[in-house]
Scaffold this motif. Structure first.
Motif, PDB file in Angstrom:
ATOM      1  N   CYS A 138       4.376   1.265   3.700  1.00 36.01           N
ATOM      2  CA  CYS A 138       4.933  -0.048   4.005  1.00 36.01           C
ATOM      3  C   CYS A 138       5.983   0.068   5.098  1.00 36.01           C
ATOM      4  O   CYS A 138       6.921   0.875   4.987  1.00 36.01           O
ATOM      5  CB  CYS A 138       5.581  -0.662   2.759  1.00 36.01           C
ATOM      6  N   GLY A 139       5.843  -0.738   6.151  1.00 32.58           N
ATOM      7  CA  GLY A 139       6.811  -0.738   7.234  1.00 32.58           C
ATOM      8  C   GLY A 139       6.714  -2.022   8.027  1.00 32.58           C
ATOM      9  O   GLY A 139       5.663  -2.671   8.060  1.00 32.58           O
ATOM     10  N   ASN A 140       7.800  -2.399   8.672  1.00 32.71           N
ATOM     11  CA  ASN A 140       7.859  -3.608   9.486  1.00 32.71           C
ATOM     12  C   ASN A 140       8.099  -3.262  10.946  1.00 32.71           C
ATOM     13  O   ASN A 140       8.623  -2.184  11.262  1.00 32.71           O
ATOM     14  CB  ASN A 140       8.994  -4.519   9.012  1.00 32.71           C
ATOM     15  N   GLY A 141       7.755  -4.190  11.848  1.00 30.09           N
ATOM     16  CA  GLY A 141       8.011  -3.974  13.265  1.00 30.09           C
ATOM     17  C   GLY A 141       7.337  -2.701  13.751  1.00 30.09           C
ATOM     18  O   GLY A 141       6.166  -2.440  13.422  1.00 30.09           O
ATOM     19  N   PRO A 142       8.040  -1.870  14.518  1.00 34.03           N
ATOM     20  CA  PRO A 142       7.444  -0.609  14.979  1.00 34.03           C
ATOM     21  C   PRO A 142       6.950   0.265  13.821  1.00 34.03           C
ATOM     22  O   PRO A 142       5.956   0.980  13.956  1.00 34.03           O
ATOM     23  CB  PRO A 142       8.591   0.067  15.732  1.00 34.03           C
ATOM     24  N   ASN A 143       7.642   0.192  12.690  1.00 31.85           N
ATOM     25  CA  ASN A 143       7.240   1.006  11.540  1.00 31.85           C
ATOM     26  C   ASN A 143       5.982   0.492  10.846  1.00 31.85           C
ATOM     27  O   ASN A 143       5.418   1.188  10.007  1.00 31.85           O
ATOM     28  CB  ASN A 143       8.379   1.118  10.535  1.00 31.85           C
ATOM     29  N   TYR A 144       5.539  -0.716  11.190  1.00 29.85           N
ATOM     30  CA  TYR A 144       4.228  -1.159  10.706  1.00 29.85           C
ATOM     31  C   TYR A 144       3.142  -0.289  11.344  1.00 29.85           C
ATOM     32  O   TYR A 144       2.180   0.110  10.684  1.00 29.85           O
ATOM     33  CB  TYR A 144       4.001  -2.630  11.036  1.00 29.85           C
ATOM     34  N   GLY A 145       3.316   0.019  12.639  1.00 32.42           N
ATOM     35  CA  GLY A 145       2.390   0.952  13.292  1.00 32.42           C
ATOM     36  C   GLY A 145       2.451   2.329  12.679  1.00 32.42           C
ATOM     37  O   GLY A 145       1.428   3.002  12.530  1.00 32.42           O
ATOM     38  N   VAL A 146       3.654   2.774  12.298  1.00 34.25           N
ATOM     39  CA  VAL A 146       3.798   4.075  11.633  1.00 34.25           C
ATOM     40  C   VAL A 146       3.089   4.048  10.281  1.00 34.25           C
ATOM     41  O   VAL A 146       2.431   5.024   9.886  1.00 34.25           O
ATOM     42  CB  VAL A 146       5.284   4.438  11.458  1.00 34.25           C
ATOM     43  N   ALA A 147       3.204   2.930   9.560  1.00 32.64           N
ATOM     44  CA  ALA A 147       2.522   2.804   8.270  1.00 32.64           C
ATOM     45  C   ALA A 147       1.010   2.912   8.441  1.00 32.64           C
ATOM     46  O   ALA A 147       0.323   3.601   7.664  1.00 32.64           O
ATOM     47  CB  ALA A 147       2.890   1.470   7.617  1.00 32.64           C
ATOM     48  N   LYS A 148       0.479   2.265   9.463  1.00 34.22           N
ATOM     49  CA  LYS A 148      -0.961   2.322   9.718  1.00 34.22           C
ATOM     50  C   LYS A 148      -1.392   3.733  10.108  1.00 34.22           C
ATOM     51  O   LYS A 148      -2.423   4.242   9.656  1.00 34.22           O
ATOM     52  CB  LYS A 148      -1.361   1.328  10.811  1.00 34.22           C
ATOM     53  N   GLU A 149      -0.583   4.393  10.935  1.00 37.57           N
ATOM     54  CA  GLU A 149      -0.899   5.760  11.329  1.00 37.57           C
ATOM     55  C   GLU A 149      -0.746   6.714  10.146  1.00 37.57           C
ATOM     56  O   GLU A 149      -1.540   7.655   9.999  1.00 37.57           O
ATOM     57  CB  GLU A 149       0.010   6.203  12.488  1.00 37.57           C
ATOM     58  N   GLY A 150       0.244   6.479   9.295  1.00 36.53           N
ATOM     59  CA  GLY A 150       0.406   7.301   8.104  1.00 36.53           C
ATOM     60  C   GLY A 150      -0.801   7.205   7.188  1.00 36.53           C
ATOM     61  O   GLY A 150      -1.295   8.217   6.669  1.00 36.53           O
ATOM     62  N   ALA A 151      -1.286   5.982   6.985  1.00 37.35           N
ATOM     63  CA  ALA A 151      -2.479   5.796   6.153  1.00 37.35           C
ATOM     64  C   ALA A 151      -3.674   6.516   6.768  1.00 37.35           C
ATOM     65  O   ALA A 151      -4.457   7.168   6.068  1.00 37.35           O
ATOM     66  CB  ALA A 151      -2.775   4.309   5.989  1.00 37.35           C
ATOM     67  N   LEU A 152      -3.820   6.408   8.093  1.00 35.55           N
ATOM     68  CA  LEU A 152      -4.923   7.091   8.779  1.00 35.55           C
ATOM     69  C   LEU A 152      -4.829   8.601   8.604  1.00 35.55           C
ATOM     70  O   LEU A 152      -5.831   9.267   8.328  1.00 35.55           O
ATOM     71  CB  LEU A 152      -4.919   6.721  10.261  1.00 35.55           C
ATOM     72  N   LYS A 153      -3.628   9.150   8.765  1.00 36.25           N
ATOM     73  CA  LYS A 153      -3.470  10.598   8.643  1.00 36.25           C
ATOM     74  C   LYS A 153      -3.798  11.087   7.234  1.00 36.25           C
ATOM     75  O   LYS A 153      -4.419  12.131   7.056  1.00 36.25           O
ATOM     76  CB  LYS A 153      -2.033  11.011   9.015  1.00 36.25           C
ATOM     77  N   PHE A 154      -3.379  10.351   6.219  1.00 35.44           N
ATOM     78  CA  PHE A 154      -3.685  10.749   4.845  1.00 35.44           C
ATOM     79  C   PHE A 154      -5.188  10.644   4.578  1.00 35.44           C
ATOM     80  O   PHE A 154      -5.756  11.456   3.846  1.00 35.44           O
ATOM     81  CB  PHE A 154      -2.898   9.891   3.853  1.00 35.44           C
ATOM     82  N   GLN A 155      -5.830   9.649   5.175  1.00 39.38           N
ATOM     83  CA  GLN A 155      -7.278   9.515   5.012  1.00 39.38           C
ATOM     84  C   GLN A 155      -8.007  10.660   5.702  1.00 39.38           C
ATOM     85  O   GLN A 155      -8.947  11.245   5.141  1.00 39.38           O
ATOM     86  CB  GLN A 155      -7.738   8.170   5.586  1.00 39.38           C
ATOM     87  N   GLU A 156      -7.586  10.986   6.920  1.00 37.59           N
ATOM     88  CA  GLU A 156      -8.263  12.018   7.709  1.00 37.59           C
ATOM     89  C   GLU A 156      -8.046  13.413   7.136  1.00 37.59           C
ATOM     90  O   GLU A 156      -8.985  14.219   7.077  1.00 37.59           O
ATOM     91  CB  GLU A 156      -7.732  12.014   9.145  1.00 37.59           C
ATOM     92  N   THR A 157      -6.819  13.725   6.774  1.00 28.19           N
ATOM     93  CA  THR A 157      -6.468  15.101   6.424  1.00 28.19           C
ATOM     94  C   THR A 157      -6.540  15.364   4.925  1.00 28.19           C
ATOM     95  O   THR A 157      -7.163  16.329   4.493  1.00 28.19           O
ATOM     96  CB  THR A 157      -5.058  15.442   6.928  1.00 28.19           C
ATOM     97  N   LEU A 158      -5.902  14.517   4.132  1.00 30.27           N
ATOM     98  CA  LEU A 158      -5.863  14.726   2.686  1.00 30.27           C
ATOM     99  C   LEU A 158      -7.026  14.053   1.971  1.00 30.27           C
ATOM    100  O   LEU A 158      -7.226  14.264   0.778  1.00 30.27           O
ATOM    101  CB  LEU A 158      -4.539  14.207   2.129  1.00 30.27           C
ATOM    102  N   LYS A 159      -7.792  13.233   2.706  1.00 29.17           N
ATOM    103  CA  LYS A 159      -8.980  12.556   2.161  1.00 29.17           C
ATOM    104  C   LYS A 159      -8.615  11.664   0.976  1.00 29.17           C
ATOM    105  O   LYS A 159      -9.325  11.609  -0.032  1.00 29.17           O
ATOM    106  CB  LYS A 159     -10.042  13.585   1.738  1.00 29.17           C
ATOM    107  N   ARG A 160      -7.510  10.934   1.111  1.00 24.34           N
ATOM    108  CA  ARG A 160      -7.041  10.057   0.035  1.00 24.34           C
ATOM    109  C   ARG A 160      -7.170   8.593   0.426  1.00 24.34           C
ATOM    110  O   ARG A 160      -6.912   8.239   1.578  1.00 24.34           O
ATOM    111  CB  ARG A 160      -5.567  10.338  -0.277  1.00 24.34           C
ATOM    112  N   PRO A 161      -7.541   7.726  -0.511  1.00 22.16           N
ATOM    113  CA  PRO A 161      -7.511   6.293  -0.231  1.00 22.16           C
ATOM    114  C   PRO A 161      -6.081   5.886   0.110  1.00 22.16           C
ATOM    115  O   PRO A 161      -5.165   6.106  -0.685  1.00 22.16           O
ATOM    116  CB  PRO A 161      -7.975   5.659  -1.549  1.00 22.16           C
TER     117      PRO A 161
END
Length: 371
Positions: free
Chosen positions: A210-233
């Motif tokens: 969860c993040g707002n403003g610029p950190n909303y992009g970080v939240a989206k990238e964080g979710a992507l990284k966990f999906q790609e690397t840790l294979k987690r929903p």
């Protein structure tokens, strides 16, 4: 991937020192036309990077800044953007959806500026003008340095073409340089944070960012990284959107990362939500640059106070990148399921010469770093 997370600060410093040569050609193009807006077209981590800088660009140039995926452009075109400076972005320069978009723009005679980390890629064949934005030789698919340098590129470009006077620009550059210099200290602190929360991060649990403003992009990238690397929903939301329904699925087996607002937002509820979420799950983690918001808690990562909201991704993103990289190494989650190979053979997202280009980049990286 850990090597690239650590190397990012070095590359950021190099690009900052070389900023005039890096951004001058594109800034010159901007001043040649009477633009009414800026349009960004990107995919994957490049799209997430643009989410982190979209508000900053609008602040700098006082123009609307539109952000689209290549699919959106192919389906609906670019109507309503006015006379826009169009950027098409791909670190690899080999993403098939980006190349299809460039082919469409070429057919429609719509000029664009291509930004990439490989000006010799297939992207160059269909680009009106193409420039290297400075990510360097990153050969792993799980992009880290490419995200951080792309953020820096647009921050530097935005400042250069902005309404700010020279004193204001110099002050901003001082804050940016201080932030870059802080990155190694931030990562050292993140190492200790990961160690303290080692077993919680190892849990294979559905995860919210969860993040707002610029950190909303970080939240989206964080979710992507966990999906790609840790294979987690993994899911991503602005904080209030998370509180309007998605939070109702939480159980003690869920994980939540809260990426705090900048100090300029006096109405932030992140601290309140952090305390509340402890009643639902022990696996709630709070990344903040405020020393005053929370008491000492092993789940809280306190970065040095940030002086400029535009730079907030550099206080949260590296922490998430390092968690994904270290835990993937420890848990051995890099490989995909055997059945995924069949899917990957039928659905290609990179050009046919991508593997060869990556191998060349890998050999260059290893030569430069004596590996």
């Amino acid at each position: 991937m850990q090597d690239y997370v650590r190397y990012s600060s070095t590359k950021l410093h190099q690009n900052f020192q070389n900023r005039e040569d890096l951004i001058r050609p594109v800034a010159k193009l901007f001043f040649q036309e009477d633009y009414q807006s800026v349009t960004l077209v990107a995919s994957g981590s490049s799209y997430n990077s643009m989410l982190m800088v979209q508000d900053a660009l609008q602040y700098f140039i006082h123009f609307p800044v539109y952000l689209y995926t290549p699919e959106h452009v192919l389906e609906y075109g670019l109507t309503g953007c006015g006379k826009t400076m169009l950027f098409v972005i791909s670190q690899s320069g080999s993403s098939t959806n980006i190349i299809n978009c460039l082919k469409y723009l070429e057919k429609e005679k719509i000029p664009s500026v291509s930004l990439t980390g490989n000006v010799d890629s297939q992207m160059a064949k269909y680009s009106y003008k193409i420039f290297d934005y400075g990510p360097g030789n990153e050969y792993v698919d799980f992009v880290t340095t490419g995200v951080q340098t792309l953020i820096e590129y647009f921050i530097l470009l935005g400042c250069e073409i902005s309404h700010l006077n020279q004193e204001q620009k110099d002050n901003f550059y001082t804050h940016l340089e201080e932030t870059i210099s802080y990155q190694n200290e931030l990562l050292d602190k993140a190492e200790k944070y990961i160690s303290k929360n080692h077993f919680s991060f190892a849990m294979e649990s559905p995860t919210f960012f969860c993040g707002n403003g610029p950190n909303y992009g970080v939240a989206k990238e964080g979710a992507l990284k966990f999906q790609e690397t840790l294979k987690r929903p993994s899911m991503y939301y602005e904080l209030e959107e998370f509180l309007h329904g998605p939070n109702m699925q939480l159980t003690p087996n869920y994980t939540v990362f809260l990426l705090d607002d900048s100090k300029s937002n006096k109405n932030s509820r992140f601290n309140e939500v952090f305390e509340g979420l402890k009643e639902v799950t022990p696996n709630v983690f709070f990344i903040t640059d405020s020393e005053n918001k929370v008491d000492d808690d092993y789940r809280v990562f306190k970065a040095r106070q940030n002086e400029d909201w535009i730079l907030s991704p550099y206080y949260s993103l590296p922490v998430i990148q390092l968690i994904a990289a270290k835990m993937s190494d420890e848990l051995g989650t890099w490989d995909t399921h055997p059945y995924f190979t069949k899917f990957e053979k039928n659905i290609e997202i990179k050009t046919s010469d991508y593997d060869q280009e990556i191998d060349q980049i890998r050999r260059k990286w290893e030569a430069e770093n004596n590996k």
